[in-house]
Motif scaffolding. Structure first.
Motif, PDB file in Angstrom:
ATOM      1  N   VAL A 100     -14.949  12.136   1.660  1.00 15.78           N
ATOM      2  CA  VAL A 100     -16.152  12.799   1.150  1.00 15.78           C
ATOM      3  C   VAL A 100     -16.064  12.941  -0.373  1.00 15.78           C
ATOM      4  CG1 VAL A 100     -17.631  14.822   1.301  1.00 15.78           C
ATOM      5  CG2 VAL A 100     -16.337  14.076   3.313  1.00 15.78           C
ATOM      6  N   ASN A 101     -17.023  12.345  -1.057  1.00 17.68           N
ATOM      7  CA  ASN A 101     -17.092  12.348  -2.517  1.00 17.68           C
ATOM      8  C   ASN A 101     -15.866  11.642  -3.115  1.00 17.68           C
ATOM      9  OD1 ASN A 101     -18.182  12.937  -5.060  1.00 17.68           O
ATOM     10  ND2 ASN A 101     -17.027  14.841  -5.213  1.00 17.68           N
ATOM     11  N   PRO A 102     -15.687  10.359  -2.774  1.00 18.33           N
ATOM     12  CA  PRO A 102     -14.472   9.646  -3.173  1.00 18.33           C
ATOM     13  C   PRO A 102     -14.591   8.812  -4.440  1.00 18.33           C
ATOM     14  CG  PRO A 102     -15.671   8.329  -1.603  1.00 18.33           C
ATOM     15  CD  PRO A 102     -16.519   9.562  -1.869  1.00 18.33           C
ATOM     16  N   SER A 103     -15.779   8.746  -5.061  1.00 17.84           N
ATOM     17  CA  SER A 103     -16.042   7.731  -6.091  1.00 17.84           C
ATOM     18  C   SER A 103     -15.043   7.765  -7.239  1.00 17.84           C
ATOM     19  CB  SER A 103     -17.459   7.896  -6.645  1.00 17.84           C
ATOM     20  OG  SER A 103     -18.413   7.743  -5.618  1.00 17.84           O
ATOM     21  N   HIS A 104     -14.675   8.957  -7.685  1.00 23.33           N
ATOM     22  CA  HIS A 104     -13.782   9.079  -8.838  1.00 23.33           C
ATOM     23  C   HIS A 104     -12.317   8.853  -8.468  1.00 23.33           C
ATOM     24  CE1 HIS A 104     -14.461  12.905  -6.924  1.00 23.33           C
ATOM     25  NE2 HIS A 104     -13.436  13.472  -7.529  1.00 23.33           N
ATOM     26  N   TYR A 105     -12.062   8.601  -7.177  1.00 18.30           N
ATOM     27  CA  TYR A 105     -10.719   8.239  -6.716  1.00 18.30           C
ATOM     28  C   TYR A 105     -10.709   6.888  -6.009  1.00 18.30           C
ATOM     29  CZ  TYR A 105      -8.851  12.874  -7.786  1.00 18.30           C
ATOM     30  OH  TYR A 105      -8.419  14.005  -8.440  1.00 18.30           O
ATOM     31  N   ALA A 106     -11.763   6.097  -6.195  1.00 20.85           N
ATOM     32  CA  ALA A 106     -11.913   4.862  -5.419  1.00 20.85           C
ATOM     33  C   ALA A 106     -10.746   3.897  -5.619  1.00 20.85           C
ATOM     34  CB  ALA A 106     -13.232   4.179  -5.782  1.00 20.85           C
ATOM     35  N   LEU A 107     -10.288   3.714  -6.845  1.00 19.75           N
ATOM     36  CA  LEU A 107      -9.218   2.754  -7.088  1.00 19.75           C
ATOM     37  C   LEU A 107      -7.896   3.245  -6.524  1.00 19.75           C
ATOM     38  CD1 LEU A 107     -10.056   1.540 -10.707  1.00 19.75           C
ATOM     39  CD2 LEU A 107     -10.715   0.536  -8.513  1.00 19.75           C
ATOM     40  N   GLN A 108      -7.632   4.543  -6.647  1.00 22.61           N
ATOM     41  CA  GLN A 108      -6.412   5.103  -6.059  1.00 22.61           C
ATOM     42  C   GLN A 108      -6.459   4.996  -4.538  1.00 22.61           C
ATOM     43  OE1 GLN A 108      -8.337   6.412  -8.493  1.00 22.61           O
ATOM     44  NE2 GLN A 108      -7.244   7.958  -9.690  1.00 22.61           N
ATOM     45  N   LEU A 109      -7.636   5.215  -3.952  1.00 26.58           N
ATOM     46  CA  LEU A 109      -7.786   5.088  -2.507  1.00 26.58           C
ATOM     47  C   LEU A 109      -7.584   3.640  -2.065  1.00 26.58           C
ATOM     48  CD1 LEU A 109     -10.819   7.470  -1.992  1.00 26.58           C
ATOM     49  CD2 LEU A 109      -8.572   7.723  -0.911  1.00 26.58           C
ATOM     50  N   ALA A 110      -8.066   2.705  -2.852  1.00 31.82           N
ATOM     51  CA  ALA A 110      -7.861   1.291  -2.514  1.00 31.82           C
ATOM     52  C   ALA A 110      -6.374   0.974  -2.423  1.00 31.82           C
ATOM     53  CB  ALA A 110      -8.544   0.401  -3.547  1.00 31.82           C
ATOM     54  N   ASN A 111      -5.589   1.520  -3.339  1.00 31.97           N
ATOM     55  CA  ASN A 111      -4.140   1.275  -3.314  1.00 31.97           C
ATOM     56  C   ASN A 111      -3.509   1.858  -2.056  1.00 31.97           C
ATOM     57  OD1 ASN A 111      -4.105  -0.102  -5.760  1.00 31.97           O
ATOM     58  ND2 ASN A 111      -3.815   1.768  -6.947  1.00 31.97           N
ATOM     59  N   VAL A 112      -3.957   3.049  -1.645  1.00 29.56           N
ATOM     60  CA  VAL A 112      -3.430   3.671  -0.427  1.00 29.56           C
ATOM     61  C   VAL A 112      -3.813   2.847   0.797  1.00 29.56           C
ATOM     62  CG1 VAL A 112      -3.625   5.683   1.100  1.00 29.56           C
ATOM     63  CG2 VAL A 112      -3.349   6.001  -1.365  1.00 29.56           C
ATOM     64  N   LEU A 113      -5.074   2.432   0.865  1.00 26.27           N
ATOM     65  CA  LEU A 113      -5.573   1.747   2.058  1.00 26.27           C
ATOM     66  C   LEU A 113      -5.069   0.313   2.182  1.00 26.27           C
ATOM     67  CD1 LEU A 113      -9.246   3.098   1.984  1.00 26.27           C
ATOM     68  CD2 LEU A 113      -7.383   3.822   3.496  1.00 26.27           C
ATOM     69  N   LYS A 114      -4.537  -0.238   1.113  1.00 24.31           N
ATOM     70  CA  LYS A 114      -3.937  -1.566   1.190  1.00 24.31           C
ATOM     71  C   LYS A 114      -2.605  -1.538   1.923  1.00 24.31           C
ATOM     72  CE  LYS A 114      -6.030  -3.415  -3.035  1.00 24.31           C
ATOM     73  NZ  LYS A 114      -5.779  -3.721  -4.472  1.00 24.31           N
ATOM     74  N   THR A 115      -1.927  -0.401   1.869  1.00 26.23           N
ATOM     75  CA  THR A 115      -0.600  -0.313   2.493  1.00 26.23           C
ATOM     76  C   THR A 115      -0.603   0.474   3.796  1.00 26.23           C
ATOM     77  OG1 THR A 115      -0.089   1.630   1.128  1.00 26.23           O
ATOM     78  CG2 THR A 115       0.558  -0.521   0.270  1.00 26.23           C
ATOM     79  N   TRP A 116      -1.557   1.405   3.953  1.00 28.13           N
ATOM     80  CA  TRP A 116      -1.661   2.185   5.192  1.00 28.13           C
ATOM     81  C   TRP A 116      -2.862   1.677   5.975  1.00 28.13           C
ATOM     82  CZ3 TRP A 116      -5.486   5.733   6.959  1.00 28.13           C
ATOM     83  CH2 TRP A 116      -5.145   6.407   8.142  1.00 28.13           C
ATOM     84  N   LYS A 117      -2.631   1.152   7.146  1.00 31.85           N
ATOM     85  CA  LYS A 117      -3.694   0.582   7.958  1.00 31.85           C
ATOM     86  C   LYS A 117      -4.141   1.608   8.996  1.00 31.85           C
ATOM     87  CE  LYS A 117      -3.391  -3.169   5.666  1.00 31.85           C
ATOM     88  NZ  LYS A 117      -4.410  -3.443   4.611  1.00 31.85           N
ATOM     89  N   SER A 118      -5.363   2.053   8.889  1.00 28.92           N
ATOM     90  CA  SER A 118      -5.883   3.102   9.758  1.00 28.92           C
ATOM     91  C   SER A 118      -6.239   2.561  11.140  1.00 28.92           C
ATOM     92  CB  SER A 118      -7.131   3.737   9.140  1.00 28.92           C
ATOM     93  OG  SER A 118      -7.702   4.678  10.022  1.00 28.92           O
ATOM     94  N   PRO A 119      -5.897   3.305  12.199  1.00 29.73           N
ATOM     95  CA  PRO A 119      -6.295   2.896  13.547  1.00 29.73           C
ATOM     96  C   PRO A 119      -7.739   3.299  13.885  1.00 29.73           C
ATOM     97  CG  PRO A 119      -4.974   4.874  13.667  1.00 29.73           C
ATOM     98  CD  PRO A 119      -4.985   4.473  12.225  1.00 29.73           C
ATOM     99  N   VAL A 120      -8.357   4.057  12.999  1.00 30.64           N
ATOM    100  CA  VAL A 120      -9.761   4.454  13.180  1.00 30.64           C
ATOM    101  C   VAL A 120     -10.542   4.010  11.946  1.00 30.64           C
ATOM    102  CG1 VAL A 120      -9.155   6.424  14.648  1.00 30.64           C
ATOM    103  CG2 VAL A 120      -9.407   6.755  12.162  1.00 30.64           C
ATOM    104  N   PRO A 121     -11.876   3.925  12.049  1.00 26.40           N
ATOM    105  CA  PRO A 121     -12.667   3.474  10.902  1.00 26.40           C
ATOM    106  C   PRO A 121     -12.505   4.377   9.675  1.00 26.40           C
ATOM    107  CG  PRO A 121     -13.974   3.383  12.908  1.00 26.40           C
ATOM    108  CD  PRO A 121     -12.715   4.112  13.259  1.00 26.40           C
ATOM    109  N   ILE A 122     -12.571   3.749   8.508  1.00 22.66           N
ATOM    110  CA  ILE A 122     -12.592   4.463   7.229  1.00 22.66           C
ATOM    111  C   ILE A 122     -14.046   4.556   6.769  1.00 22.66           C
ATOM    112  CG2 ILE A 122     -11.920   4.410   4.807  1.00 22.66           C
ATOM    113  CD1 ILE A 122      -9.588   5.025   6.637  1.00 22.66           C
ATOM    114  N   VAL A 123     -14.499   5.781   6.538  1.00 21.01           N
ATOM    115  CA  VAL A 123     -15.870   6.044   6.093  1.00 21.01           C
ATOM    116  C   VAL A 123     -15.842   6.443   4.622  1.00 21.01           C
ATOM    117  CG1 VAL A 123     -17.940   7.444   6.442  1.00 21.01           C
ATOM    118  CG2 VAL A 123     -16.516   6.800   8.413  1.00 21.01           C
ATOM    119  N   TYR A 124     -16.612   5.732   3.809  1.00 22.44           N
ATOM    120  CA  TYR A 124     -16.718   6.021   2.376  1.00 22.44           C
ATOM    121  C   TYR A 124     -18.022   6.778   2.165  1.00 22.44           C
ATOM    122  CZ  TYR A 124     -16.341   4.970  -2.686  1.00 22.44           C
ATOM    123  OH  TYR A 124     -16.233   5.034  -4.064  1.00 22.44           O
TER     124      TYR A 124
END
Length: 290
Positions: A100-124
């Motif tokens: 929720v309200n991720p825009s100012h952390y989008a690049l940091q989140l991309a780095n996290v999501l590249k290495t941690w694979k979620s078993p449920v959908p990721i909602v932006y």
């Protein structure tokens, strides 16, 4: 990191100073919990695993989460701690991880999501004020874009959010979201697994703008769902914006809904007027963070 990730392009080092979003380089969170008041295909019966990020790159004058978007109330966490929070929500039965309200952390989140694979959908879950170039970096990492389309007039975007370029920016970001996820997919319980949902919060005294937004979405987003929101509740700093210092009326909401139906939009989520109540605003007490 010199930050130009969002349309504000502050060009500052967030390790040492704060830009428009007033956020450091490290994630700052205000709450992480199951949430049951999103669209039915997001919350379902088990809840959406919402993670609220503090700070904001838009900072609307009327924000219902003013305490964290303007006040920046929150606790800093590392990427590893963020993953632990995600996994805790999944163990609680979350249908998805809802950023929720991720825009100012989008690049940091991309780095996290590249290495941690979620078993449920990721909602932006975003205000829509995202750089299309940054959204491109989320390709393959986000499953559902839950994005706002707040304004169709640059003067209103400037007045209410100090973002005169909101309309062009949001159109470009939305086009990229749809390029990445052109069709919606659901599981057997009706939970969205892939897709784009465009939210429009109807503001008091602004229904003509809402109709123009409906026109744009009907023409440009035929495969996306549209969520017409009645939940506007006066919050924030509205002393100089008297037109916003009230809830919307049934007449205003019905005017927009009827118009959407007349345009042939059938992928539509609606809200009850009773949703316009401060009791639905989450308590930002660091639940799920500490």
């Amino acid at each position: 990191m010199i930050c130009n990730a969002c349309p504000r392009k502050c060009n500052i080092d967030r390790e040492n100073t704060l830009g428009f979003c007033r956020s450091p380089e490290r994630f700052r969170l205000a709450r992480a919990s199951l949430h049951f008041w999103e669209e039915p295909c997001i919350s379902g019966k088990d809840g959406s695993g919402t993670v609220f990020f503090s700070g904001c790159n838009l900072r609307c004058a009327y924000c219902q989460n003013y305490e964290i978007s303007h006040g920046c109330k929150g606790k800093e966490v590392s990427g590893d701690k963020l993953v632990e929070i995600f996994e805790s929500l999944i163990r609680q039965g979350a249908n998805n991880i809802n950023l929720v309200n991720p825009s100012h952390y989008a690049l940091q989140l991309a780095n996290v999501l590249k290495t941690w694979k979620s078993p449920v959908p990721i909602v932006y879950n975003t205000s829509g004020y995202d750089s299309a170039e940054t959204i491109k970096k989320l390709d393959g990492l986000v499953d559902v874009y839950l994005t706002d389309f707040k304004y169709i007039r640059s003067d209103k975007a400037a007045l209410y959010s100090r973002a005169e370029d909101y309309v062009e920016v949001t159109k470009s970001a939305l086009a990229e979201m749809q390029r990445q996820i052109p069709h919606c997919e659901f599981d057997g319980s009706g939970i969205m697994k892939k897709g784009v949902i465009v939210r429009h919060l109807i503001l008091p005294s602004n229904t003509n703008s809402s109709l123009r937004i409906i026109d744009y979405l009907a023409e440009n987003c035929p495969e996306s769902f549209i969520s017409l929101m009645a939940q506007y509740t006066p919050c924030g700093e509205l002393e100089n914006l008297p037109e916003l210092n009230r809830k919307i009326t049934a007449r205003e909401y019905n005017k927009v809904v009827d118009y959407a139906v007349s345009k042939g939009i059938d992928k539509l989520f609606l809200q009850e007027l009773t949703s316009a109540d401060k009791k639905f605003i989450p308590v930002f007490d660091f639940t799920g963070i500490m």
